[in-house]
Scaffold this motif. Structure first.
Motif, PDB file in Angstrom:
ATOM      1  N   GLU A  47     -21.271  -0.247 -42.203  1.00 13.31           N
ATOM      2  CA  GLU A  47     -22.049   0.963 -41.893  1.00 13.31           C
ATOM      3  C   GLU A  47     -22.385   1.010 -40.401  1.00 13.31           C
ATOM      4  O   GLU A  47     -22.303   2.072 -39.765  1.00 13.31           O
ATOM      5  N   VAL A  48     -22.769  -0.143 -39.838  1.00 11.26           N
ATOM      6  CA  VAL A  48     -23.053  -0.192 -38.404  1.00 11.26           C
ATOM      7  C   VAL A  48     -21.791   0.112 -37.611  1.00 11.26           C
ATOM      8  O   VAL A  48     -21.811   0.872 -36.633  1.00 11.26           O
ATOM      9  N   ALA A  49     -20.666  -0.466 -38.031  1.00 11.12           N
ATOM     10  CA  ALA A  49     -19.402  -0.235 -37.326  1.00 11.12           C
ATOM     11  C   ALA A  49     -19.019   1.239 -37.359  1.00 11.12           C
ATOM     12  O   ALA A  49     -18.526   1.793 -36.367  1.00 11.12           O
ATOM     13  N   ARG A  50     -19.259   1.890 -38.512  1.00 13.61           N
ATOM     14  CA  ARG A  50     -18.929   3.313 -38.601  1.00 13.61           C
ATOM     15  C   ARG A  50     -19.790   4.132 -37.642  1.00 13.61           C
ATOM     16  O   ARG A  50     -19.300   5.067 -36.993  1.00 13.61           O
ATOM     17  N   LEU A  51     -21.070   3.793 -37.544  1.00 10.22           N
ATOM     18  CA  LEU A  51     -21.943   4.494 -36.588  1.00 10.22           C
ATOM     19  C   LEU A  51     -21.486   4.253 -35.149  1.00 10.22           C
ATOM     20  O   LEU A  51     -21.477   5.172 -34.323  1.00 10.22           O
ATOM     21  N   VAL A  52     -21.100   3.009 -34.869  1.00 14.13           N
ATOM     22  CA  VAL A  52     -20.621   2.669 -33.524  1.00 14.13           C
ATOM     23  C   VAL A  52     -19.341   3.453 -33.203  1.00 14.13           C
ATOM     24  O   VAL A  52     -19.177   4.002 -32.109  1.00 14.13           O
ATOM     25  N   ASN A  53     -18.435   3.496 -34.187  1.00 13.76           N
ATOM     26  CA  ASN A  53     -17.203   4.266 -33.980  1.00 13.76           C
ATOM     27  C   ASN A  53     -17.501   5.743 -33.741  1.00 13.76           C
ATOM     28  O   ASN A  53     -16.801   6.408 -32.955  1.00 13.76           O
ATOM     29  N   GLY A  54     -18.533   6.240 -34.404  1.00 15.35           N
ATOM     30  CA  GLY A  54     -18.904   7.636 -34.218  1.00 15.35           C
ATOM     31  C   GLY A  54     -19.358   7.944 -32.809  1.00 15.35           C
ATOM     32  O   GLY A  54     -19.344   9.113 -32.381  1.00 15.35           O
ATOM     33  N   GLN A  55     -19.765   6.911 -32.071  1.00 12.79           N
ATOM     34  CA  GLN A  55     -20.170   7.085 -30.677  1.00 12.79           C
ATOM     35  C   GLN A  55     -19.023   6.792 -29.714  1.00 12.79           C
ATOM     36  O   GLN A  55     -19.225   6.692 -28.499  1.00 12.79           O
ATOM     37  N   GLY A  56     -17.815   6.621 -30.262  1.00 14.56           N
ATOM     38  CA  GLY A  56     -16.644   6.410 -29.414  1.00 14.56           C
ATOM     39  C   GLY A  56     -16.402   4.977 -29.017  1.00 14.56           C
ATOM     40  O   GLY A  56     -15.533   4.701 -28.170  1.00 14.56           O
ATOM     41  N   LEU A  57     -17.143   4.024 -29.609  1.00 17.18           N
ATOM     42  CA  LEU A  57     -17.032   2.622 -29.209  1.00 17.18           C
ATOM     43  C   LEU A  57     -16.141   1.835 -30.165  1.00 17.18           C
ATOM     44  O   LEU A  57     -15.889   2.251 -31.302  1.00 17.18           O
TER      45      LEU A  57
ATOM     46  N   TRP B 184     -22.926  -0.206 -52.241  1.00 13.34           N
ATOM     47  CA  TRP B 184     -21.673   0.526 -52.048  1.00 13.34           C
ATOM     48  C   TRP B 184     -21.644   1.779 -52.922  1.00 13.34           C
ATOM     49  O   TRP B 184     -21.038   2.791 -52.563  1.00 13.34           O
ATOM     50  N   ASP B 185     -22.253   1.687 -54.109  1.00 13.01           N
ATOM     51  CA  ASP B 185     -22.149   2.775 -55.085  1.00 13.01           C
ATOM     52  C   ASP B 185     -23.283   3.779 -54.986  1.00 13.01           C
ATOM     53  O   ASP B 185     -23.292   4.770 -55.716  1.00 13.01           O
ATOM     54  N   HIS B 186     -24.253   3.532 -54.130  1.00 12.05           N
ATOM     55  CA  HIS B 186     -25.391   4.429 -54.048  1.00 12.05           C
ATOM     56  C   HIS B 186     -25.031   5.678 -53.243  1.00 12.05           C
ATOM     57  O   HIS B 186     -24.505   5.586 -52.125  1.00 12.05           O
ATOM     58  N   ALA B 187     -25.344   6.812 -53.802  1.00 13.77           N
ATOM     59  CA  ALA B 187     -25.151   8.063 -53.069  1.00 13.77           C
ATOM     60  C   ALA B 187     -26.446   8.390 -52.329  1.00 13.77           C
ATOM     61  O   ALA B 187     -27.542   8.165 -52.848  1.00 13.77           O
ATOM     62  N   PRO B 188     -26.351   8.887 -51.097  1.00  6.98           N
ATOM     63  CA  PRO B 188     -27.578   9.256 -50.373  1.00  6.98           C
ATOM     64  C   PRO B 188     -28.290  10.403 -51.072  1.00  6.98           C
ATOM     65  O   PRO B 188     -27.687  11.153 -51.847  1.00  6.98           O
ATOM     66  N   ASP B 189     -29.567  10.507 -50.807  1.00  7.38           N
ATOM     67  CA  ASP B 189     -30.352  11.589 -51.399  1.00  7.38           C
ATOM     68  C   ASP B 189     -29.719  12.939 -51.049  1.00  7.38           C
ATOM     69  O   ASP B 189     -29.305  13.181 -49.907  1.00  7.38           O
ATOM     70  N   ALA B 190     -29.654  13.812 -52.042  1.00  6.39           N
ATOM     71  CA  ALA B 190     -29.002  15.109 -51.850  1.00  6.39           C
ATOM     72  C   ALA B 190     -29.695  15.962 -50.795  1.00  6.39           C
ATOM     73  O   ALA B 190     -29.091  16.875 -50.229  1.00  6.39           O
ATOM     74  N   ALA B 191     -30.969  15.658 -50.521  1.00  2.97           N
ATOM     75  CA  ALA B 191     -31.709  16.463 -49.542  1.00  2.97           C
ATOM     76  C   ALA B 191     -31.376  16.074 -48.104  1.00  2.97           C
ATOM     77  O   ALA B 191     -31.717  16.799 -47.170  1.00  2.97           O
ATOM     78  N   LEU B 192     -30.704  14.926 -47.922  1.00  2.00           N
ATOM     79  CA  LEU B 192     -30.386  14.480 -46.571  1.00  2.00           C
ATOM     80  C   LEU B 192     -29.186  15.257 -46.011  1.00  2.00           C
ATOM     81  O   LEU B 192     -28.243  15.566 -46.736  1.00  2.00           O
ATOM     82  N   VAL B 193     -29.236  15.541 -44.737  1.00  2.97           N
ATOM     83  CA  VAL B 193     -28.154  16.262 -44.053  1.00  2.97           C
ATOM     84  C   VAL B 193     -27.740  15.454 -42.822  1.00  2.97           C
ATOM     85  O   VAL B 193     -28.595  15.063 -42.013  1.00  2.97           O
ATOM     86  N   ARG B 194     -26.440  15.174 -42.686  1.00  4.48           N
ATOM     87  CA  ARG B 194     -25.963  14.401 -41.541  1.00  4.48           C
ATOM     88  C   ARG B 194     -26.133  15.211 -40.255  1.00  4.48           C
ATOM     89  O   ARG B 194     -25.704  16.365 -40.173  1.00  4.48           O
ATOM     90  N   GLN B 195     -26.754  14.595 -39.275  1.00  7.87           N
ATOM     91  CA  GLN B 195     -26.993  15.270 -38.000  1.00  7.87           C
ATOM     92  C   GLN B 195     -25.773  15.107 -37.085  1.00  7.87           C
ATOM     93  O   GLN B 195     -25.313  13.996 -36.838  1.00  7.87           O
ATOM     94  N   ARG B 196     -25.251  16.205 -36.625  1.00  3.42           N
ATOM     95  CA  ARG B 196     -24.044  16.212 -35.804  1.00  3.42           C
ATOM     96  C   ARG B 196     -24.378  16.082 -34.323  1.00  3.42           C
ATOM     97  O   ARG B 196     -25.392  16.575 -33.845  1.00  3.42           O
ATOM     98  N   SER B 197     -23.490  15.400 -33.608  1.00  2.00           N
ATOM     99  CA  SER B 197     -23.649  15.252 -32.161  1.00  2.00           C
ATOM    100  C   SER B 197     -23.070  16.467 -31.438  1.00  2.00           C
ATOM    101  O   SER B 197     -22.142  17.123 -31.940  1.00  2.00           O
ATOM    102  N   GLU B 198     -23.626  16.765 -30.272  1.00  2.00           N
ATOM    103  CA  GLU B 198     -23.096  17.852 -29.449  1.00  2.00           C
ATOM    104  C   GLU B 198     -21.980  17.368 -28.529  1.00  2.00           C
ATOM    105  O   GLU B 198     -21.375  18.154 -27.796  1.00  2.00           O
ATOM    106  N   ILE B 199     -21.705  16.040 -28.573  1.00  2.00           N
ATOM    107  CA  ILE B 199     -20.629  15.460 -27.762  1.00  2.00           C
ATOM    108  C   ILE B 199     -19.400  15.309 -28.648  1.00  2.00           C
ATOM    109  O   ILE B 199     -19.468  14.679 -29.710  1.00  2.00           O
ATOM    110  N   SER B 200     -18.294  15.854 -28.236  1.00  2.00           N
ATOM    111  CA  SER B 200     -17.083  15.813 -29.045  1.00  2.00           C
ATOM    112  C   SER B 200     -16.382  14.459 -28.914  1.00  2.00           C
ATOM    113  O   SER B 200     -16.632  13.695 -27.971  1.00  2.00           O
ATOM    114  N   ASP B 201     -15.499  14.177 -29.882  1.00  4.36           N
ATOM    115  CA  ASP B 201     -14.718  12.944 -29.830  1.00  4.36           C
ATOM    116  C   ASP B 201     -13.849  12.907 -28.573  1.00  4.36           C
ATOM    117  O   ASP B 201     -13.661  11.846 -27.958  1.00  4.36           O
TER     118      ASP B 201
END
Length: 626
Positions: free
Chosen positions: A511-521, A420-437
Motif C-alpha cells: 500500500e505504501v509502495a502504491r502511494l509512492v508510485n502515485g507520486q512518481g517515485l 487484503w479482502d477489506h473494502a474501504p468504506d463506501a463513503a470514502l472518495v479518493r482525492q485526485r492530484s492536480e499534478i499529472s503523471d
C-alpha cells in the motif's frame, strides 16, 4: 451396532421424488434388517396411504412425520443404522425439497459418503446440482450417483450413459473424486442388494456391495492431533481430567501436548475411558485425558501437539450456507459456535454468492434461505482453527441468532481473512492530484515502479536494496527504500512472524509502495515474503505494469553461514517457530522478473542486472516524446 465393525456414515440426497426414502427402505428390507412386526405395520400403513400395485411402501419406514406421509416427501432428516458381516452403517435420509436444504446440509455434515439419486426419467434437476455442490463444500470425497427408476425408462443402457455424461460434465469442477455410477430400481430392488435380472448390461457391484467395500480410511487424519476440551471432570479431589473427542491425529500416554489459547504444555499421563485406560486414542474416540502437570485448562480449550498448531485469527474467510428465512446482510451480528468456543461475530463482508447451477460467483447484497456465499466473518475472540479441507471438526462453525437462539448458518473455513479482502468504506472518495503523471515524469526523469526483492533470511536482500538505492540516486533518480527490518520498527511494529502477519506486513508495504508510485517515485522493498499467493496479491495491488519481482536465490547453506543473529540455529532448535526455509514453507518464485544469486554474483553485478531490467521496461527514462 457392532463396535468391532468398520463404521460408514452415508446419506441419500437428490431432488424431490427421486426415491431416496424408498431406496433406504429397500436396502434394509432386502438385507433382512426389518423386524416382522415393523414390516407388518408398513404393510398396513401402505394400504392406508393407498400404495400403488398393493406393494409395501418402503419409504414409510423413513418418513415418520405425519406431514411427510401425507405429502409423500421427506422433511426431516431420518437416521437408521444396521450392520452386515463386513461393515456397520449409519444412514441419513435427507429431504430433497429446496425448502428443506438446510436439513440436508445438517444430515450431510457428519457423513463420509453420499448417494445422489437421479430420476432416470427427468435427469439432473436444480436440486441435484445444489446437493452436489453442498456435498463438495462439506468435503465428502466419496460419491455414488444412482440413476433410479430405471424400470420406468425400459432399463435403457443409453439413458444411463446420458445421465453419467451429464453429471460428469457438471461435476468436473467439484471437489470430490470420480463418482461410482450405478443404475438401479429402488422400487423393484434391482442393483440395490443383489444385481437382479433386468440390468445384465451393467457389470459393476450392487449398491450394498459397494458400500461394504469402499475405502474411507484414507480420509482420516492421523497426523495432526486436535482435541477440543468439552468438560473438565473432577469426580474426587485426586483426579482432574479433560474430556473430549479426538477430532484428528493420535494420542498416547507420554505425548507432549499444548493447550490453546494459553500455550501451556504438559505430558499426557493417562487416557481414561469407561472401559479402562487406553494405550492409544484416534479420531472419533471420546476420552478423558489426565496430564502430568496442573495447568489452567477449561472448556473450549484445544489440545494440540507442540510445533503443530492450528491457525489463529480474529477474522475468517469462510463459505456459508444460509439456513434462515431472514436474509443475511453484511454488518449483521451473530453468535459463532465452533468446536472449541462461542464468540460474538459480525459478517464483515460478502465476497460473492454462488450460483449452484453454473457455479459462477455473483455479486450480492445478502444471502437468502438456502443461498451459499463466501464471507469474511470477524470474531471478538481470537479463534484457533484449521481450514475445513484439512479438518472438518476444527474448520467448521455455526451462526446462531442472538434472540431466537436458532441456527441460521453453517460455515466452512477457507482460511484466515485479512485486510487484503477489506473494502474501504463506501463513503470514502479518493482525492485526485492536480499534478499529472506526465508532469512528474518530466520532473523526475523516470517512470514509477515497485521493486520487490524476495528471498530467504540472510540472502542479501537488504544489501542489494541499499546498493540499488545508491545507484539510482547517482543516476539522478528518486526512490524510497522499504527495508523489512525498518518497516517492522515502524508501521509493522505490531506484527509478529506468523503466516498471516507476514501477509499483512507485505500488504502494508505494498500500500505504501502504491502511494509512492502515485507520486512518481520508485519504491524498493526488501522482504522475505515467503508466500507465493500473497506476492501475487501484492503484484495485483501495485499493478502488473509497475511491478518488478527480483528473486534473491542464495542457497540456504550460504544464508546459514551469513546469518548474523543466529536465527537459523534458533529455528533448528525449535526456539523460533514457522521460520521460512526451515520450519515453514518458502514458495520459490516461478515467474520472477529476475533471479540473482549473491553467493556467485557480486553486489555490483546484481545491481547492474536489476538496472538492466528497469531500463528495458522503460522505468529509468522520462515521458516519451511524440
Amino acid at each position: 451396532m457392532d463396535p468391532e465393525h468398520d463404521l460408514l456414515r452415508f446419506l441419500t440426497c437428490g431432488s424431490t421424488d427421486d426415491g431416496k426414502s424408498t431406496l433406504i427402505g429397500r436396502l434394509l428390507a432386502d438385507s433382512k434388517q426389518i423386524y416382522e412386526d415393523v414390516l407388518a405395520s408398513l404393510e398396513a400403513d401402505s394400504v392406508t396411504q393407498g400404495s400403488a400395485d398393493d406393494r409395501v411402501d418402503l419409504a414409510l419406514l423413513l418418513d415418520g412425520l405425519r406431514a411427510e406421509r401425507e405429502q409423500g416427501i421427506t422433511i426431516d432428516v431420518a437416521y437408521r443404522n444396521f450392520s452386515t458381516a463386513r461393515r456397520t452403517f449409519i444412514i441419513a435420509d435427507t429431504p430433497g425439497h429446496e425448502q428443506y436444504t438446510r436439513n440436508m446440509a445438517t444430515g450431510a455434515s457428519t457423513c463420509q459418503l453420499a448417494v445422489i439419486l437421479i430420476d432416470a426419467r427427468h435427469g439432473m434437476l436444480p436440486q441435484t446440482k445444489r446437493h452436489s455442490f453442498i456435498i463438495s463444500l462439506l468435503g465428502i470425497r466419496h460419491v455414488v450417483v444412482a440413476a433410479n427408476k430405471m424400470d420406468l425408462v425400459g432399463w435403457s443402457a443409453e439413458r444411463f450413459a446420458e445421465i453419467c455424461e451429464d453429471y460428469r460434465s457438471f461435476a468436473k469442477t467439484l471437489d470430490f473424486g470420480e463418482p461410482y455410477f450405478l443404475p438401479l430400481s429402488a422400487l423393484l430392488g434391482d442393483n440395490v442388494v443383489v444385481a437382479g435380472d433386468n440390468l445384465g448390461w451393467f457389470d459393476g457391484p450392487p449398491l450394498l456391495e459397494h458400500l461394504e467395500t469402499v475405502d474411507v480410511d484414507a480420509d482420516v487424519d492421523l497426523e495432526h492431533f486436535r482435541m477440543p476440551v468439552q468438560i473438565v471432570t473432577r469426580p474426587n479431589p485426586e483426579f482432574r481430567g479433560y474430556a473430549g473427542t479426538v477430532a484428528s491425529g493420535v494420542l498416547r500416554p507420554g505425548d507432549q501436548v499444548v493447550a490453546l489459547p494459553s500455550g501451556l504444555g504438559s505430558a499426557v499421563e493417562r487416557i481414561v475411558t469407561f472401559d479402562g485406560d487406553l494405550d492409544v486414542a484416534g479420531p472419533g474416540r471420546a476420552v478423558t485425558v489426565t496430564l502430568a502437570d496442573e495447568i489452567d485448562i477449561s472448556r473450549g480449550d484445544l489440545f494440540v501437539k507442540p510445533g503443530d498448531e492450528p491457525q489463529r485469527a480474529h477474522e475468517l474467510d469462510a463459505m456459508v450456507v444460509w439456513m434462515d428465512d431472514a436474509e443475511m446482510e453484511p454488518g449483521s451480528s451473530y453468535l459463532l459456535q465452533s468446536a472449541n468456543t462461542v464468540s460474538n461475530c459480525t459478517i464483515r463482508s460478502l465476497r460473492h454468492r454462488v450460483d449452484i447451477n453454473t457455479e459462477a460467483h455473483e455479486p450480492a447484497l445478502g444471502l437468502g434461505l438456502n443461498d451459499i456465499g463466501r464471507c469474511v466473518v470477524a470474531s471478538d475472540r481470537e479463534l484457533a482453527f484449521d481450514p475445513y479441507r484439512s479438518n472438518h471438526a476444527t474448520g467448521s462453525f455455526v451462526l446462531v441468532d442472538r434472540l431466537s437462539n436458532a441456527t441460521v448458518g453453517a460455515g466452512m473455513i477457507v482460511g484466515a481473512a485479512s485486510a487484503w479482502d477489506h473494502a474501504p468504506d463506501a463513503a470514502l472518495v479518493r482525492q485526485r492530484s492536480e499534478i499529472s503523471d506526465a508532469e512528474r515524469a518530466i520532473r523526475f526523469g523516470q517512470q514509477p515502479c515497485t521493486i520487490l526483492l524476495t528471498g530467504l533470511t540472510a540472502a542479501g536482500k537488504s544489501t542489494l536494496a541499499t546498493a540499488l538505492e545508491r545507484e539510482l540516486f547517482d543516476r539522478g533518480k528518486v526512490s524510497i527504500r522499504l527495508d523489512g527490518e525498518n518497516v517492522r520498527m515502524g508501521i509493522s511494529r505490531d506484527l509478529g512472524f506468523s503466516a498471516q502477519e507476514r501477509s499483512e506486513n507485505l500488504r502494508r508495504v505494498s500500500e505504501v509502495a502504491r502511494l509512492v508510485n502515485g507520486q512518481g517515485l520508485i519504491a524498493i522493498a526488501a522482504l522475505v515474503a515467503p508466500n507465493g499467493e500473497v506476492r501475487q496479491r501484492a503484484r495485483d495491488l501495485v499493478g502488473v505494469d509497475h511491478y518488478v519481482e527480483v528473486f534473491v536465490d542464495t542457497p540456504i547453506e550460504v544464508c546459514r553461514e551469513r546469518d548474523p543473529h543466529g536465527l537459523y540455529a534458533m529455528a533448528d532448535s525449535g526456539e523460533i517457530l514457522r521460520f521460512p526455509g526451515v520450519s515453514a514453507r518458502y514458495d520459490r518464485p516461478a515467474d520472477a522478473d529476475l533471479r540473482v544469486d549473491t553467493s556467485t554474483e557480486s553486489v555490483d553485478e546484481c545491481v547492474a542486472a536489476i538496472v538492466r531490467v528497469l531500463t528495458e521496461r522503460g522505468f529509468l527514462r522520462g515521458p516519451s516524446t511524440p
